[in-house]
Design a protein around this motif. Structure first.
Motif, PDB file in Angstrom:
ATOM      1  N   GLU A 205      43.964  40.929  88.616  1.00  0.00           N
ATOM      2  CA  GLU A 205      42.621  40.407  88.770  1.00  0.00           C
ATOM      3  C   GLU A 205      42.436  39.743  90.129  1.00  0.00           C
ATOM      4  OE1 GLU A 205      44.813  39.425  86.543  1.00  0.00           O
ATOM      5  OE2 GLU A 205      44.157  40.307  84.641  1.00  0.00           O
ATOM      6  N   ARG A 206      41.185  39.731  90.593  1.00  0.00           N
ATOM      7  CA  ARG A 206      40.885  39.143  91.902  1.00  0.00           C
ATOM      8  C   ARG A 206      41.281  37.674  91.963  1.00  0.00           C
ATOM      9  NH1 ARG A 206      35.200  38.677  95.406  1.00  0.00           N
ATOM     10  NH2 ARG A 206      35.828  36.798  96.509  1.00  0.00           N
ATOM     11  N   ASN A 207      40.940  36.884  90.921  1.00  0.00           N
ATOM     12  CA  ASN A 207      41.237  35.458  90.991  1.00  0.00           C
ATOM     13  C   ASN A 207      42.739  35.199  91.063  1.00  0.00           C
ATOM     14  OD1 ASN A 207      41.793  36.200  88.373  1.00  0.00           O
ATOM     15  ND2 ASN A 207      40.798  34.424  87.422  1.00  0.00           N
ATOM     16  N   ARG A 208      43.535  36.084  90.458  1.00  0.00           N
ATOM     17  CA  ARG A 208      44.992  35.940  90.521  1.00  0.00           C
ATOM     18  C   ARG A 208      45.489  36.216  91.931  1.00  0.00           C
ATOM     19  NH1 ARG A 208      49.046  39.460  86.624  1.00  0.00           N
ATOM     20  NH2 ARG A 208      51.066  38.652  87.378  1.00  0.00           N
ATOM     21  N   VAL A 209      44.993  37.293  92.554  1.00  0.00           N
ATOM     22  CA  VAL A 209      45.379  37.619  93.924  1.00  0.00           C
ATOM     23  C   VAL A 209      44.927  36.526  94.882  1.00  0.00           C
ATOM     24  CG1 VAL A 209      45.013  39.254  95.822  1.00  0.00           C
ATOM     25  CG2 VAL A 209      45.366  40.106  93.498  1.00  0.00           C
ATOM     26  N   GLU A 210      43.696  36.080  94.721  1.00  0.00           N
ATOM     27  CA  GLU A 210      43.150  35.064  95.619  1.00  0.00           C
ATOM     28  C   GLU A 210      43.944  33.760  95.526  1.00  0.00           C
ATOM     29  OE1 GLU A 210      38.685  33.691  97.021  1.00  0.00           O
ATOM     30  OE2 GLU A 210      38.961  34.856  95.180  1.00  0.00           O
ATOM     31  N   GLN A 211      44.336  33.376  94.320  1.00  0.00           N
ATOM     32  CA  GLN A 211      45.106  32.147  94.138  1.00  0.00           C
ATOM     33  C   GLN A 211      46.486  32.252  94.772  1.00  0.00           C
ATOM     34  OE1 GLN A 211      43.761  29.353  92.700  1.00  0.00           O
ATOM     35  NE2 GLN A 211      45.603  28.318  93.463  1.00  0.00           N
ATOM     36  N   LEU A 212      47.139  33.407  94.610  1.00  0.00           N
ATOM     37  CA  LEU A 212      48.458  33.608  95.212  1.00  0.00           C
ATOM     38  C   LEU A 212      48.387  33.505  96.735  1.00  0.00           C
ATOM     39  CD1 LEU A 212      49.884  36.556  93.073  1.00  0.00           C
ATOM     40  CD2 LEU A 212      50.759  34.214  93.153  1.00  0.00           C
ATOM     41  N   ILE A 213      47.378  34.128  97.319  1.00  0.00           N
ATOM     42  CA  ILE A 213      47.231  34.097  98.773  1.00  0.00           C
ATOM     43  C   ILE A 213      46.869  32.688  99.241  1.00  0.00           C
ATOM     44  CG2 ILE A 213      45.868  34.964 100.722  1.00  0.00           C
ATOM     45  CD1 ILE A 213      45.638  37.615  99.196  1.00  0.00           C
ATOM     46  N   GLN A 214      45.993  32.007  98.494  1.00  0.00           N
ATOM     47  CA  GLN A 214      45.590  30.650  98.855  1.00  0.00           C
ATOM     48  C   GLN A 214      46.788  29.712  98.903  1.00  0.00           C
ATOM     49  OE1 GLN A 214      42.099  29.817  99.445  1.00  0.00           O
ATOM     50  NE2 GLN A 214      43.200  28.156 100.460  1.00  0.00           N
ATOM     51  N   ASN A 215      47.747  29.924  98.012  1.00  0.00           N
ATOM     52  CA  ASN A 215      48.915  29.049  97.931  1.00  0.00           C
ATOM     53  C   ASN A 215      50.035  29.441  98.882  1.00  0.00           C
ATOM     54  OD1 ASN A 215      47.702  27.510  95.927  1.00  0.00           O
ATOM     55  ND2 ASN A 215      48.593  28.709  94.257  1.00  0.00           N
ATOM     56  N   THR A 216      49.891  30.569  99.565  1.00  0.00           N
ATOM     57  CA  THR A 216      50.964  31.044 100.443  1.00  0.00           C
ATOM     58  C   THR A 216      50.431  31.386 101.831  1.00  0.00           C
ATOM     59  OG1 THR A 216      50.712  33.278  99.485  1.00  0.00           O
ATOM     60  CG2 THR A 216      52.438  31.858  98.550  1.00  0.00           C
ATOM     61  N   LEU A 217      50.087  32.642 102.063  1.00  0.00           N
ATOM     62  CA  LEU A 217      49.750  33.100 103.413  1.00  0.00           C
ATOM     63  C   LEU A 217      48.536  32.386 103.996  1.00  0.00           C
ATOM     64  CD1 LEU A 217      50.293  36.974 103.195  1.00  0.00           C
ATOM     65  CD2 LEU A 217      51.906  35.190 103.883  1.00  0.00           C
ATOM     66  N   ALA A 218      47.604  31.968 103.154  1.00  0.00           N
ATOM     67  CA  ALA A 218      46.407  31.290 103.662  1.00  0.00           C
ATOM     68  C   ALA A 218      46.730  29.950 104.299  1.00  0.00           C
ATOM     69  CB  ALA A 218      45.387  31.104 102.546  1.00  0.00           C
ATOM     70  N   ARG A 219      47.938  29.435 104.069  1.00  0.00           N
ATOM     71  CA  ARG A 219      48.352  28.165 104.685  1.00  0.00           C
ATOM     72  C   ARG A 219      48.840  28.354 106.118  1.00  0.00           C
ATOM     73  NH1 ARG A 219      51.616  25.276  99.617  1.00  0.00           N
ATOM     74  NH2 ARG A 219      49.799  25.113  98.226  1.00  0.00           N
ATOM     75  N   LEU A 220      49.019  29.586 106.528  1.00  0.00           N
ATOM     76  CA  LEU A 220      49.388  29.851 107.918  1.00  0.00           C
ATOM     77  C   LEU A 220      48.210  29.535 108.833  1.00  0.00           C
ATOM     78  CD1 LEU A 220      51.224  33.274 107.439  1.00  0.00           C
ATOM     79  CD2 LEU A 220      52.289  31.165 108.241  1.00  0.00           C
ATOM     80  N   PRO A 221      48.472  29.293 110.115  1.00  0.00           N
ATOM     81  CA  PRO A 221      47.360  29.080 111.049  1.00  0.00           C
ATOM     82  C   PRO A 221      46.458  30.308 111.099  1.00  0.00           C
ATOM     83  CG  PRO A 221      49.470  28.480 112.048  1.00  0.00           C
ATOM     84  CD  PRO A 221      49.793  29.167 110.760  1.00  0.00           C
ATOM     85  N   ARG A 222      45.184  30.076 111.292  1.00  0.00           N
ATOM     86  CA  ARG A 222      44.260  31.208 111.396  1.00  0.00           C
ATOM     87  C   ARG A 222      44.468  31.966 112.704  1.00  0.00           C
ATOM     88  NH1 ARG A 222      37.980  31.654 109.656  1.00  0.00           N
ATOM     89  NH2 ARG A 222      37.631  33.772 110.444  1.00  0.00           N
ATOM     90  N   GLY A 223      44.685  31.267 113.794  1.00  0.00           N
ATOM     91  CA  GLY A 223      44.855  31.929 115.084  1.00  0.00           C
ATOM     92  C   GLY A 223      43.543  32.473 115.610  1.00  0.00           C
ATOM     93  N   SER A 224      43.622  33.159 116.728  1.00  0.00           N
ATOM     94  CA  SER A 224      42.404  33.683 117.370  1.00  0.00           C
ATOM     95  C   SER A 224      42.513  35.170 117.655  1.00  0.00           C
ATOM     96  CB  SER A 224      42.142  32.924 118.674  1.00  0.00           C
ATOM     97  OG  SER A 224      43.266  33.033 119.549  1.00  0.00           O
ATOM     98  N   TYR A 225      43.352  35.880 116.875  1.00  0.00           N
ATOM     99  CA  TYR A 225      43.544  37.307 117.128  1.00  0.00           C
ATOM    100  C   TYR A 225      42.264  38.080 116.829  1.00  0.00           C
ATOM    101  CZ  TYR A 225      45.225  42.086 116.745  1.00  0.00           C
ATOM    102  OH  TYR A 225      45.387  43.439 116.903  1.00  0.00           O
ATOM    103  N   ALA A 226      41.907  38.995 117.705  1.00  0.00           N
ATOM    104  CA  ALA A 226      40.774  39.906 117.503  1.00  0.00           C
ATOM    105  C   ALA A 226      41.232  41.298 117.902  1.00  0.00           C
ATOM    106  CB  ALA A 226      39.569  39.466 118.321  1.00  0.00           C
ATOM    107  N   TRP A 227      41.223  42.221 116.938  1.00  0.00           N
ATOM    108  CA  TRP A 227      41.707  43.570 117.222  1.00  0.00           C
ATOM    109  C   TRP A 227      40.739  44.309 118.129  1.00  0.00           C
ATOM    110  CZ3 TRP A 227      39.897  48.537 116.602  1.00  0.00           C
ATOM    111  CH2 TRP A 227      40.833  49.563 116.805  1.00  0.00           C
ATOM    112  N   SER A 228      41.290  45.097 119.024  1.00  0.00           N
ATOM    113  CA  SER A 228      40.494  46.014 119.847  1.00  0.00           C
ATOM    114  C   SER A 228      41.305  47.281 120.031  1.00  0.00           C
ATOM    115  CB  SER A 228      40.167  45.389 121.212  1.00  0.00           C
ATOM    116  OG  SER A 228      41.354  45.089 121.925  1.00  0.00           O
TER     117      SER A 228
END
Length: 250
Positions: A205-228
Motif C-alpha cells: 500500500e502507498r501509506n506503507r511505502v511512504e512511511q518506510l521512505i519517510q523514516n529512512t531515505l527521506a532523512r537524507l539531505p535534499r540537495g540541489s541536484y537537477a537532471w539534464s
C-alpha cells in the motif's frame, strides 16, 4: 459472474506517484500475488564521473554490502539470508540502480537494509580494499572477453570528451586510485533525495511505502541536484583503433 482475466488484472493494479522530501516515488500496486520489487535509481550515471573517479558510485554501493551502521557485515549477511532477499546493483550510463525483489511479508525488513546501505555504510578500510580487489579482478576478466572489450573500445571512439565515454564500472587505474576519503566524501555529498527515484511494484500500500521512505531515505539531505540530458557526442567521423591483447587462450 465470470470476469475476463485481462479485466481482473487491470482492476488489481494502479500506478501512483508522489514526493517525499524531494524524493520522487512511483508505486504500481499489484495484488495478484505477494511479490514486491523495489528499486532506487541514483540519477546522473556517468555524468557524475571524471576520468579519475570512474566507477566510484558502483564502488561505494558494493562496499556498503560489507556492513552499515545498523547492520554489521555478518549481521547483514545473516539477516538477508533469513529473509530470503538479495540486493543487486546495476551501474549504467544514465543512472545507478540498487534494488531487490522480495515478498510482502518481509518487504519492510529488506527495505531497512537497503536504506541503511545508502544512508550509513561503514566503509571500513580493510573491507573497502577487499571490494577494490574484487572489482579490479572483474575489470581484468572483462578485458579477456571479446564482446565487452569491443564495446568499450567503440565507446572510447564514439564518445570522446563525452560522459558516455566513461565506464560506470570503473577502469583498473581509476579503481586503484580512488581513496577511502573520496568514497566517504561521495557518500556525504551525493546521497541526496533530489538524485533519487524510487520505483516499487507489487502488493504493498502507498501509506506503507511512504512511511518506510519517510523514516529512512527521506532523512537524507535534499540537495540541489537537477537532471539534464548529456550534451551531444562529437561528430568525429570514422576512426580506427588497434588493440593488442595477450589472451589466456587462442
Amino acid at each position: 459472474l465470470i470476469v475476463p482475466a485481462s479485466t481482473k488484472a487491470q482492476s488489481d493494479t494502479a500506478t501512483t506517484s508522489f514526493d517525499v522530501n524531494g524524493l520522487k516515488v512511483i508505486l504500481r500496486r499489484n495484488t495478484a500475488n505477494d511479490v514486491v520489487a523495489a528499486n532506487v535509481y541514483l540519477l546522473g550515471g556517468t555524468q557524475q564521473l571524471t576520468p579519475a573517479i570512474q566507477g566510484i558510485e558502483d564502488f561505494l554501493l558494493q562496499a556498503s554490502e560489507r556492513g552499515t551502521k545498523n547492520f554489521p557485515r555478518e549481521k547483514l549477511r545473516q539477516r538477508l539470508a533469513s529473509l530470503g532477499s538479495t540486493i543487486g546493483i546495476q551501474p549504467s550510463e544514465d543512472w545507478t540502480l540498487i534494488g531487490f525483489t522480495t515478498t510482502r511479508a518481509v518487504f519492510d525488513s529488506t527495505w531497512a537494509i537497503l536504506a541503511d546501505r545508502l544512508m550509513a555504510p561503514t566503509l571500513d578500510s580493510s573491507e573497502v580494499e577487499l571490494v577494490r580487489a574484487r572489482m579490479i579482478s572483474a575489470v581484468r576478466d572483462a578485458e579477456n572477453s571479446p564482446d565487452p572489450l569491443v564495446g568499450r573500445l567503440a565507446d572510447s571512439l564514439a564518445y570522446v570528451g563525452h560522459p558516455y565515454g566513461f565506464s560506470p564500472d570503473g577502469t583498473e587505474s581509476s579503481l586503484r586510485s580512488i581513496r577511502l576519503t573520496e568514497l566517504r566524501n561521495y557518500q556525504a555529498t551525493q546521497m541526496v533525495t533530489s538524485r533519487m527515484l524510487v520505483v516499487v511494484v507489487g502488493n504493498v500500500e502507498r501509506n506503507r511505502v511512504e512511511q518506510l521512505i519517510q523514516n529512512t531515505l527521506a532523512r537524507l539531505p535534499r540537495g540541489s541536484y537537477a537532471w539534464s540530458p548529456p550534451h551531444a557526442p562529437p561528430n568525429l567521423g570514422r576512426a580506427l583503433v588497434v588493440h593488442e591483447a595477450q589472451l589466456p587462450t587462442n
